[in-house]
Design an enzyme around this catalytic site. Structure first.
Site, mmCIF file in Angstrom:
data_model
loop_
_atom_site.group_PDB
_atom_site.id
_atom_site.type_symbol
_atom_site.label_atom_id
_atom_site.label_comp_id
_atom_site.label_asym_id
_atom_site.label_seq_id
_atom_site.Cartn_x
_atom_site.Cartn_y
_atom_site.Cartn_z
ATOM 1 N N ASP A 189 0.812 -1.218 0.000
ATOM 2 C CA ASP A 189 0.000 0.000 0.000
ATOM 3 C C ASP A 189 0.848 1.272 0.000
ATOM 4 O O ASP A 189 0.819 2.068 0.945
ATOM 5 C CB ASP A 189 -0.949 0.005 1.206
ATOM 6 N N GLU A 213 -13.108 -0.656 -6.904
ATOM 7 C CA GLU A 213 -13.053 -1.629 -5.814
ATOM 8 C C GLU A 213 -12.639 -0.964 -4.513
ATOM 9 O O GLU A 213 -13.343 -1.048 -3.508
ATOM 10 C CB GLU A 213 -12.071 -2.748 -6.154
ATOM 11 N N GLU A 231 23.708 6.480 5.832
ATOM 12 C CA GLU A 231 23.149 5.436 6.690
ATOM 13 C C GLU A 231 23.295 4.071 6.028
ATOM 14 O O GLU A 231 23.049 3.933 4.820
ATOM 15 C CB GLU A 231 21.685 5.724 6.997
ATOM 16 N N GLU A 236 21.411 1.709 6.269
ATOM 17 C CA GLU A 236 20.076 1.274 5.840
ATOM 18 C C GLU A 236 19.590 2.046 4.617
ATOM 19 O O GLU A 236 18.405 1.986 4.274
ATOM 20 C CB GLU A 236 19.081 1.392 6.991
#
Length: 468
Positions: free
Chosen positions: A42, A216, A335, A337
């Site tokens: 999402d 939907e 970083e 990450e």
């Protein structure tokens, strides 16, 4: 996904990809899905101060339903290297929520960031829309009002602010609703209004009299060049992404066609669209990671160009993802990450702030794309910690087994959050190259990495493997 599942799935996927999917067999060229350390779903992108912030849900490992307990946020300045900012908001943020941290969206107004999310109301058992708020795009977020903003059992909020300053919140499955938000962004005027789901507005669905249109769930509403767009998940199941346009924020809507056909191994999809640094980007999710599927999804992105008449072209899922928009500077702290692609790595909160890469085993690696070394790097420094015997960081280019530019030895530091810095000399790092940090050593977990940085070779080179 858990390490055990990743190892099993990766070995199976490698064999299959070698036969049928050569793009996955060559991870150096595959940057979709965006996140490989966990399952994400999402996507909701937000452009702010020269970065794209990507807000996602988190599918738990081994899910056989939409088992989601927190939201995550990532950011990028170049659309390929994404920094993991962890989980700034979870079900625990909302004392009145019991389950279902599902699809939401963040918007910025007056220096504050508002995150609209659907969660299950413990008191009523129905889905409701909550609002988190923060002074930073990466959080932490707190419950803005201590109760639902709106509740009618439906999900998937999207929000945008029109040119005149009026904000709108839309949501809904099986219907499509909106309210006009007040300038405080945590209250609204009037009552919830249902948008008529006509076949002219949202396409014709066959074989389902209860839902005659294609709409939907998962609306994504925005405005471009005076035209309003509503991009949505269509015709479950499996879903595709369709869209409609309108001359105003509440309609009348006209169905325009397919953005992304049904494909991939997830039976849902969810769209988010932004413009960034001169390009347009379409975010979606699929089940492309090892172990992925309808309840273990992963966010991906494609770059696209609007047609001359403002219509959106039809796109397909790719493993290549979006091209890099810029380069990465290795001579400032980066970083660990911040990742374009990884194998085996996971992330966790660091005692020094932000996140760190951890749970590293022999042969795991992190790829950082388009690193601008310029005239050359002379040394590499990394912030590391190890509750075991440590290991080595191999600095490579081109691929996990590419040219070796340097090797840093990581000692045991007495704890997984007991941080020290290690440095080593590097050679051959000039121009712009893809960087691979490959982690090697003995059996079991080796060490964690919090950040890294190169020093140009024109400056003095620190002592090899010096520790502080």
């Amino acid at each position: 996904m858990s390490r055990r599942l990743r190892r099993i799935a990766a070995s199976v996927a490698a064999a299959l990809c070698a036969i049928a999917l050569p793009a996955f067999a060559a991870p150096a060229r595959a940057d979709n899905p965006i996140v490989q350390t966990i399952y994400t779903a999402d996507p909701a992108p937000l452009v702010h101060n020269g970065r794209v912030y990507l807000y996602t849900g988190h599918d738990e490992d081994n899910s056989t339903y939409f088992t989601m307990k927190e939201w995550r946020v990532y950011s990028s300045a170049d659309m390929v290297n994404w920094t993991d900012h962890g989980s700034p908001m979870s079900l625990a943020t909302f004392s009145w929520a019991s389950a279902d941290a599902w699809a939401g969206q963040v918007i910025n107004r007056n220096g504050r960031f508002y995150w609209y999310v659907p969660v299950k109301n413990r008191a009523t058992g129905r889905m409701a829309i909550g609002v988190g708020v923060s002074s930073s795009p990466t959080g932490p977020f707190t419950d803005a009002i201590g109760r639902p903003l709106v509740e009618n059992g439906e999900i998937d909020p999207t929000v945008f602010i029109d040119d005149g300053g009026q904000a709108y919140l839309y949501w809904g499955n099986p219907n499509l609703w909106y309210v006009r938000l007040n300038t405080d962004m945590i209250s609204y005027s009037g009552s919830a209004t249902r948008i008529p789901l006509t076949t002219a507005g949202f396409g014709t669905r066959t074989g389902n009299t209860a839902r005659p249109t294609l709409y939907e769930e998962g609306p994504w509403v925005y405005k471009r060049n005076g035209l309003y767009y509503n991009v949505f998940a269509a015709r479950c199941c499996s879903e595709f992404i369709g869209y409609s346009t309108a001359p105003g924020p509440t309609g009348p809507w006209t169905y325009r066609g397919t953005v992304m056909p049904t494909q991939g191994s997830s039976f849902t999809n969810h769209a988010g669209i932004v413009d960034f640094n001169g390009g347009s980007y379409f975010f979606y999710h699929n089940g492309a990671l090892p172990g992925g599927g309808g309840y273990t999804r992963s966010v991906a992105v494609e770059k696209f160009t609007y047609n001359a008449d403002g219509t959106i072209p039809t796109m397909s899922m790719t493993t290549a993802g979006a091209p890099q928009n810029g380069t990465l500077n290795p001579y400032v702290r980066q970083e660990a990450e911040t990742i374009a692609w990884s194998s085996g790595a996971e992330t966790e909160p660091s005692s020094e702030g932000t996140m760190n890469v951890g749970y590293l085993e022999n042969g795991d690696y992190v790829k950082v794309k388009g690193v601008a070394f310029g005239g050359g790097a002379g040394s590499f420094t990394a912030r590391v910690a190890s509750g075991a015997n440590g290991g080595r960081i191999e600095v490579r280019t081109g691929s996990p087994s590419g040219a070796l530019a340097g090797t840093c030895t990581v000692p045991g530091t007495g704890g997984w959050q007991a941080w020290t810095s290690v440095s080593c000399a590097t050679t051959g790092l000039t121009g712009t190259q893809d960087l691979y940090l490959r982690f090697t050593g003995g059996a079991g977990y080796l060490f964690n990495v919090n950040w890294w940085q190169f020093t140009p070779r024109t400056t003095s080179t620190p002592t090899v493997n010096a520790h502080d």
